[in-house]
Design an enzyme around this catalytic site. Structure first.
Site, PDB file in Angstrom:
ATOM      1  N   GLY B  86       0.816  -1.211   0.000  1.00 55.18           N
ATOM      2  CA  GLY B  86       0.000   0.000   0.000  1.00 55.18           C
ATOM      3  C   GLY B  86       0.845   1.255   0.000  1.00 55.18           C
ATOM      4  O   GLY B  86       1.951   1.262  -0.520  1.00 55.18           O
ATOM      5  N   LEU B  87       0.321   2.307   0.617  1.00 58.23           N
ATOM      6  CA  LEU B  87       0.983   3.612   0.671  1.00 58.23           C
ATOM      7  C   LEU B  87       1.353   4.105  -0.721  1.00 58.23           C
ATOM      8  O   LEU B  87       2.467   4.535  -0.971  1.00 58.23           O
ATOM      9  CB  LEU B  87       2.249   3.554   1.541  1.00 58.23           C
ATOM     10  CG  LEU B  87       2.023   3.423   3.045  1.00 58.23           C
ATOM     11  CD1 LEU B  87       3.358   3.415   3.768  1.00 58.23           C
ATOM     12  CD2 LEU B  87       1.145   4.530   3.584  1.00 58.23           C
ATOM     13  N   CYS B  88       0.434   3.957  -1.654  1.00 54.94           N
ATOM     14  CA  CYS B  88       0.699   4.494  -2.979  1.00 54.94           C
ATOM     15  C   CYS B  88      -0.514   5.279  -3.472  1.00 54.94           C
ATOM     16  O   CYS B  88      -0.940   5.150  -4.610  1.00 54.94           O
ATOM     17  CB  CYS B  88       1.107   3.413  -3.960  1.00 54.94           C
ATOM     18  SG  CYS B  88       0.032   1.989  -3.963  1.00 54.94           S
ATOM     19  N   GLY B  89      -1.087   6.067  -2.582  1.00 55.94           N
ATOM     20  CA  GLY B  89      -2.184   6.945  -2.975  1.00 55.94           C
ATOM     21  C   GLY B  89      -3.423   6.162  -3.394  1.00 55.94           C
ATOM     22  O   GLY B  89      -3.688   5.088  -2.866  1.00 55.94           O
TER      23      GLY B  89
END
Lengths: 142, 286
Positions: B86-89
């Site tokens: 994750g952590l990709c907008g």
């Protein structure tokens, strides 16, 4: 002037070789084929083996190992579409089963939290390896 | 005094977060460049296959491969290419929204759906949402290999061969540029001949061993390479999206620190003023 042709060896992942050559020898499914300039249009399936590309008159050669693929010949351009891995029908089948299994297991643990899912996938991989080894053993015993 | 100390602690923790997001941004930026190179490296293979396919198809118009034939759609196979982490907008969420939309459209036309999921995020999403998942693969890493995809693709191709699905759709992210990635719907099977395949001059090949196996192999490899391309492109998208997301996180942390610093200064000044007035008051009393 010596006659040459252009050679491109590409795989799905990268371009492996590109340059001019005097002659190319490839391991086709029904035996090795040698290609010289102005060969007529030709398509052949390749089996795992070595491709030899003669790049100069003095006989200097490049050797490239491929794990199967496809050879396409036009009078002045030769392209090798190389596979990135050894492909065998039953091996592909095993991989397909594995992918199915993964999906089934993943869905069976619908409420599993993230770490559990990770552990699960590792377990599946281990089990798959075991299956593979068993299969290999069976084959060698026969 | 206690107020000032608390704020100082807060500032410190935000600074730490900022360091992490900054590092992630830089890592994503360097990985993105490599992923883009890899994306470009996959192009020649697919282009070449398309060319050869064009020639073969022109020369053998009478041989109709099932992959080239349109049939009535009763079941649709959808391949969803997502990221592992994750952590990709909004990259994955945008894709999933589009997927759900596509699924609804097909359901309205009376078609059933089966899913093939690439990447852990898709698996997580559809596990919550529900749906018939027939194959999945995850943990591909930053350098996906075609090897890891073969099995998954094979499941879908087998289903198509057996007639279990009549259409195969690929959901992927398209790398427009660093700032923007677009979810895209591509029909993989049946392969629709496009105008560019109408070649000016064409020829027939000498085949070894025969036309049919060569064409079979070509088509299978072609589908695999398209999916592989999508996966590689998705990595580039992931890195670009993460870079942008982490950049804005770093900026936001900077703003927050700035505001807290002002509050902290005020609190500190108030404390000093109070102390001085206490001392002055004490001295006057003596």
């Amino acid at each position: 002037m010596a006659m040459t042709f252009h050679v491109d060896i590409v795989s799905a992942e990268e371009s492996i070789y590109s340059g001019t050559a005097h002659m190319l020898v490839a391991p086709a499914e029904q035996g090795e084929v040698g290609i010289l300039p102005r060969h007529s249009q030709f398509v052949a399936l390749l089996k795992p083996g070595e491709i030899r590309v003669r790049v100069s008159d003095s006989g200097e050669e490049h050797h490239i190992f491929i794990s199967g693929g496809l050879l396409e010949v036009q009078p002045h351009v030769v392209t090798v579409l190389a596979d990135t891995a050894v492909r065998a029908k039953d091996l592909d089948e095993a991989e397909a089963l594995e992918a199915k299994q993964r999906a089934e297991d993943a869905l069976a643990n619908r409420r599993a939290d993230f770490d559990y899912a990770k552990a699960q996938s590792e377990l599946i991989e281990a089990a798959a390896r075991l299956r593979m080894i068993q299969k290999l053993r069976k084959n060698t015993n026969q | 005094m206690a107020g000032a100390k608390e704020i100082r602690g807060q500032i410190k923790s935000i600074k730490n977060t900022q360091k992490i997001t900054k590092a992630m941004e830089m890592v994503a930026a360097s990985k993105m460049r490599k992923a883009q190179d890899r994306m470009l490296a996959t192009r020649p293979y697919a282009d070449k296959i398309r060319q050869v396919m064009g020639h073969v198809a022109m020369a053998h118009a009478e041989y109709r491969h099932p992959y080239l034939e349109e049939r009535e759609v009763k079941r649709v196979g959808i391949i969803v290419v997502s990221t592992d982490r994750g952590l990709c907008g909004g990259l994955n969420i945008n894709l999933f929204k589009k997927t759900v939309q596509t699924m609804t459209e097909w359901r309205n036309q009376g078609a059933e759906i089966e899913l093939c999921l690439i990447g852990n995020k898709a698996l997580g999403f559809f596990r919550r949402l529900g749906g018939e998942v027939v194959a999945n693969v995850g943990n591909l890493g930053d350098r996906p290999r075609l090897n890891d995809l073969i099995g998954t693709v094979k499941v879908m191709l087998n289903h198509y061969d057996e007639g279990r699905i009549d259409r195969l759709i690929l959901m992927e992210n398209e790398f427009v540029n660093t700032m923007s990635q677009q979810p895209k719907v591509t029909t993989l099977l049946p392969i629709v001949p496009t105008g560019e395949q109408a070649l000016k001059h064409h020829w027939d090949y000498i085949y070894e061993p025969d036309t049919v196996p060569v064409l079979d192999t070509l088509l299978t490899r072609y589908i695999e390479s398209v999916i592989y391309q999508a996966v590689v492109e998705n990595v580039a998208c992931e890195m670009a999206a993460r870079m942008v997301a982490m950049k804005s996180a770093t900026d936001n942390a900077g703003d927050l620190i700035h505001e807290l610093q002002l509050v902290y200064n005020k609190a500190r000044q108030a404390a000093i003023t109070q102390e001085i007035s206490e001392i002055v008051g004490g001295a006057a009393a003596v």
